[in-house]
Design an enzyme around this catalytic site. Sequence first.
Site, PDB file in Angstrom:
ATOM      1  N   CYS A  21      28.634 -36.001  -1.242  1.00 46.38           N
ATOM      2  CA  CYS A  21      29.591 -35.176  -0.504  1.00 46.38           C
ATOM      3  C   CYS A  21      30.944 -35.891  -0.451  1.00 46.38           C
ATOM      4  O   CYS A  21      31.034 -36.998   0.071  1.00 46.38           O
ATOM      5  CB  CYS A  21      29.061 -34.958   0.915  1.00 46.38           C
ATOM      6  SG  CYS A  21      30.237 -34.160   2.013  1.00 46.38           S
ATOM      7  N   HIS A  22      31.966 -35.296  -1.043  1.00 46.41           N
ATOM      8  CA  HIS A  22      33.295 -35.909  -0.948  1.00 46.41           C
ATOM      9  C   HIS A  22      34.455 -34.917  -0.973  1.00 46.41           C
ATOM     10  O   HIS A  22      35.597 -35.321  -0.800  1.00 46.41           O
ATOM     11  CB  HIS A  22      33.504 -36.911  -2.096  1.00 46.41           C
ATOM     12  CG  HIS A  22      33.845 -36.241  -3.396  1.00 46.41           C
ATOM     13  ND1 HIS A  22      32.892 -35.735  -4.221  1.00 46.41           N
ATOM     14  CD2 HIS A  22      35.033 -35.961  -3.971  1.00 46.41           C
ATOM     15  CE1 HIS A  22      33.472 -35.184  -5.272  1.00 46.41           C
ATOM     16  NE2 HIS A  22      34.771 -35.296  -5.140  1.00 46.41           N
ATOM     17  N   ARG A  23      34.190 -33.612  -1.230  1.00 52.14           N
ATOM     18  CA  ARG A  23      35.285 -32.644  -1.357  1.00 52.14           C
ATOM     19  C   ARG A  23      36.099 -32.571  -0.073  1.00 52.14           C
ATOM     20  O   ARG A  23      35.532 -32.532   1.027  1.00 52.14           O
ATOM     21  CB  ARG A  23      34.731 -31.235  -1.612  1.00 52.14           C
ATOM     22  CG  ARG A  23      34.325 -30.952  -3.015  1.00 52.14           C
ATOM     23  CD  ARG A  23      35.349 -30.079  -3.724  1.00 52.14           C
ATOM     24  NE  ARG A  23      36.106 -30.874  -4.678  1.00 52.14           N
ATOM     25  CZ  ARG A  23      35.600 -31.350  -5.816  1.00 52.14           C
ATOM     26  NH1 ARG A  23      34.362 -31.096  -6.166  1.00 52.14           N
ATOM     27  NH2 ARG A  23      36.357 -32.061  -6.606  1.00 52.14           N
ATOM     28  N   ARG A  82      35.848 -41.802   0.802  1.00 53.94           N
ATOM     29  CA  ARG A  82      36.518 -40.795   1.628  1.00 53.94           C
ATOM     30  C   ARG A  82      35.591 -40.336   2.756  1.00 53.94           C
ATOM     31  O   ARG A  82      35.982 -40.274   3.921  1.00 53.94           O
ATOM     32  CB  ARG A  82      36.874 -39.582   0.763  1.00 53.94           C
ATOM     33  CG  ARG A  82      37.238 -38.343   1.583  1.00 53.94           C
ATOM     34  CD  ARG A  82      36.984 -37.079   0.776  1.00 53.94           C
ATOM     35  NE  ARG A  82      37.987 -36.831  -0.251  1.00 53.94           N
ATOM     36  CZ  ARG A  82      39.243 -36.437  -0.006  1.00 53.94           C
ATOM     37  NH1 ARG A  82      39.654 -36.255   1.225  1.00 53.94           N
ATOM     38  NH2 ARG A  82      40.069 -36.224  -0.991  1.00 53.94           N
ATOM     39  N   ASP A 124      28.550 -31.443  -3.422  1.00 55.50           N
ATOM     40  CA  ASP A 124      29.744 -30.605  -3.508  1.00 55.50           C
ATOM     41  C   ASP A 124      30.595 -31.033  -4.708  1.00 55.50           C
ATOM     42  O   ASP A 124      31.750 -30.618  -4.845  1.00 55.50           O
ATOM     43  CB  ASP A 124      30.554 -30.629  -2.198  1.00 55.50           C
ATOM     44  CG  ASP A 124      31.048 -32.024  -1.831  1.00 55.50           C
ATOM     45  OD1 ASP A 124      30.859 -32.982  -2.624  1.00 55.50           O
ATOM     46  OD2 ASP A 124      31.637 -32.162  -0.739  1.00 55.50           O
TER      47      ASP A 124
END
Length: 363
Positions: free
Chosen positions: A208-210, A243, A284
């Site tokens: 998950c990083h979007r 992030r 994502d």
Amino acid sequence: MIRFATIVGARPQFIKAATVSRVLRQADYVREAEEVLVHTGQHYDENMSKVFFDELDIPPPRYNLEISGGRHGEMTGRMLAAVEDVLLLERPDGVLVYGDTNSTLAGALAAAKLHIPVAHIEAGLRSFNMRMPEEINRIMADRLSSLLFCPTDTAVANLAHEGVTAGVYNVGDVMFDASLYYRDVARARGTAMQRLGVEAGKFALATCHRAENTDDPRRLEGILTGLGRVAAEMPVVLPLHPRTRQVVAMQGLDGHLGPLRVTDPLPFLDMVQLEQAARVIVTDSGGVQKEAFFYEVPCVTMRDETEWVETVEGGWNVLVGADADRIASGVLGAHPGRSGLTPYGEGRAAPETVRRLFERFAR
Ligand code: UD1
């Protein structure tokens, strides 16, 4: 001698550029073409950058601009100025850019302003969501490019809808080339499964990083809650992007990581080993959705739309947004799609790309 400058900066670009670079270094081409590799520095952690250069056998970049962090405009603007300096010095015949990151946009814009032809690899993808920084970057990069290497028919059709047909080629997906090249090596050399204590077919792999997920605390909490519910049924491995780690700490969501097997971002071969062995992948990331498809592992995508519609059409991918219930039921109910689909070409995207580059630039 044809001279290309390749601009990369983020993790997925190292993988894509490695496949094309390997072809450029083959005997047929190496006498006639030189590649100048420019790393913007967007991704700089050892495990987000250096391990990829080592594992993928990419020559060290001639330039590292060391530009990362900050706001999008600021990062892109600093890259634009620095890439322009390099291009003025090196005077390449063509510039190669990959994908949809801020490094892609900066590279394409710097080159186009200097009237250096731009080749965009992974052209024509659209999510039709202009709130995504990547969608802005893609559209701009495509507009600035004179050679547009598309991975799919859908991408070619997207460009045609925008009136772009000249210089457009469906060469297939360089990520598919990469998956064929690395799948067996990763099975043999990857060490992550042992280290994380997971068994083939018995765990979920999550990423998950979007920005749309990490910058909205409610979405991020929904995601972590959903993954926590899955973890009650099977181990969930989560290689955590820097992030996401930052935002989890800032929002006080660390408690949600407790049930998950959290690890630092993984080297590519470890990631590919886990992808092939996972029962289900939940992500994502664009690249990870496709890798799930290549390895025929069911995928649950924590977004509201995807550029990689073929994975959904083939029954391998479902879109669940950031809702905890939908994530948990999507992952626990995931099942295989149809076998033998090849919407991403035959695994010859990199040689096809290089052949077209020579057609365009050979004197
Ligand atoms: C970028 C790309 C995205 C791509 C992704 C792959 C853009 C707009 N987005 O997103 O398209 O899918 O890379 O990972 O270009 N950071 C570190 N260490 C690093 C790298 C980044 O701490 O090695 C930090 C940065 O300082 C920043 C945050 O992580 O605070 C996000 O990094 P950034 O480069 O903005 O974007 P990504 O989320 O990685």
